[in-house]
Design an enzyme around this catalytic site. Structure first.
Site, mmCIF file in Angstrom:
data_model
loop_
_atom_site.group_PDB
_atom_site.id
_atom_site.type_symbol
_atom_site.label_atom_id
_atom_site.label_comp_id
_atom_site.label_asym_id
_atom_site.label_seq_id
_atom_site.Cartn_x
_atom_site.Cartn_y
_atom_site.Cartn_z
ATOM 1 N N CYS A 91 0.389 -1.059 0.120
ATOM 2 C CA CYS A 91 -0.133 -0.331 -0.585
ATOM 3 C C CYS A 91 0.803 1.633 -0.217
ATOM 4 C CB CYS A 91 -1.161 0.190 1.694
ATOM 5 S SG CYS A 91 -2.465 0.800 0.922
ATOM 6 N N ARG A 125 -12.003 6.595 -3.383
ATOM 7 C CA ARG A 125 -11.122 5.945 -2.513
ATOM 8 C C ARG A 125 -11.091 4.592 -2.957
ATOM 9 N NH1 ARG A 125 -7.393 7.467 1.718
ATOM 10 N NH2 ARG A 125 -7.331 5.333 1.848
ATOM 11 N N HIS A 189 -3.676 -5.679 1.738
ATOM 12 C CA HIS A 189 -3.503 -6.241 2.755
ATOM 13 C C HIS A 189 -4.576 -6.718 3.931
ATOM 14 C CE1 HIS A 189 -6.102 -2.376 4.119
ATOM 15 N NE2 HIS A 189 -5.548 -1.875 2.652
HETATM 16 N N1 GLN Z 1 -2.256 6.962 0.881
HETATM 17 C C1 GLN Z 1 -2.204 6.525 0.374
HETATM 18 C C2 GLN Z 1 -3.533 6.202 -1.096
HETATM 19 O O1 GLN Z 1 -4.328 6.324 0.256
HETATM 20 C C3 GLN Z 1 -1.850 4.587 0.447
HETATM 21 C C4 GLN Z 1 -2.627 4.655 1.874
HETATM 22 C C5 GLN Z 1 -2.795 3.447 2.207
HETATM 23 O O2 GLN Z 1 -1.177 3.256 2.604
HETATM 24 N N2 GLN Z 1 -3.762 2.247 2.647
HETATM 25 O O3 GLN Z 1 -3.612 6.151 -1.684
#
Ligand code: GLN
Length: 242
Positions: A91, A125, A189
């Site tokens: 990530c 997201r 994850h």
């Molecule tokens: N900040 C990054 C994103 O949202 C990574 C997030 C994360 O590690 N879940 O793309």
């Protein structure tokens, strides 16, 4: 055999059960008679010689805090990888292993350049269970994604897998993650390794190879692990395609 793991920035990049991935590696090494020696590599620390690097997830804020320091370690990380060390980045860590990450505020964070990709944050997201087909390994990976970043692989880059269900790197290309030799980056994850024991063992074998032992690891029963994979894969399938 002692397998040395370098955990990069555990105080900053540690969301989403990242320590759980290390616990899985430690236990699967232990039952095969090996010992995992985990060393934290933090801000301003020298990079020790290790067999496997691990970088976990973090939000934009934590990524901005470590990016310069990590980019400053790029030369020694490239040398370690050229020498056969393995890397798993998840990530936020995955994004920073590429060339650059433009976060939601528009700031351009430097990457390590170990993986041929770039990431730009988008508004929506991408969240949910994911199933990947990793034809290169004859296996699947099941996990959970939660990211705003859209990652584009450069021409010729190898993804970690093809998205069966979920968004993956950018919600469009049908690819998820990236791999280059023994370097693996992924958005998965949830946690990743407890549900995908074949991938944990692959990393262990590559770390052992770097430590000087080419071995096949004795198979484990993995009943709970396979059950967890089945549940996770079914949730991803129920979510449907991209
Ligand atoms: N900040 C990054 C994103 O949202 C990574 C997030 C994360 O590690 N879940 O793309």
């Amino acid at each position: 055999m002692r397998i040395v793991v370098g955990h990069l920035y555990p105080d900053y990049l540690n969301i989403y059960a990242d320590r759980g991935n290390i616990a899985v590696l430690a236990e699967r090494a232990r039952v095969r008679g090996h010992e995992l020696d985990v060393r934290a590599i933090g801000m301003h620390d020298d990079v020790p010689e290790v067999d496997l690097f691990y970088v976990g997830g973090g939000q934009d804020r934590e990524q901005a805090l470590v990016a310069e320091d990590l980019a400053g370690k790029a030369e020694v990380l490239h040398a370690a990888v050229a020498d056969g060390a393995a890397v798993l980045a998840v990530c936020g860590g995955y994004q920073l292993l590429g060339r650059s990450y433009r976060d939601l505020s528009g700031a351009e964070l430097p990457g390590v350049g170990l993986l041929p990709l770039r990431t730009v944050a988008g508004k929506r997201r991408m969240i949910g269970d994911v199933l990947l087909d990793c034809a290169w390994a004859g296996e699947t990976l099941a996990g959970f994604e939660n990211h705003a970043g859209r990652t584009s692989l450069e021409a010729g880059a190898e993804p970690l897998g093809r998205v069966v269900s979920g968004f993956g790197n950018d919600g469009e290309s049908g690819y998820e993650g990236c791999r280059a030799g023994r370097v693996y980056g992924t958005y998965l994850h949830g946690p990743l390794l407890p549900r995908n024991p074949w991938f944990a063992d692959r990393l262990l074998m590559e770390a052992l190879a770097h430590a000087g032992v080419e071995v096949e690891l004795t198979p484990l029963a993995d009943e709970l692990e396979h059950a967890a994979h089945t549940v996770s894969a079914a949730r991803a399938r129920a979510r449907g395609g991209r």
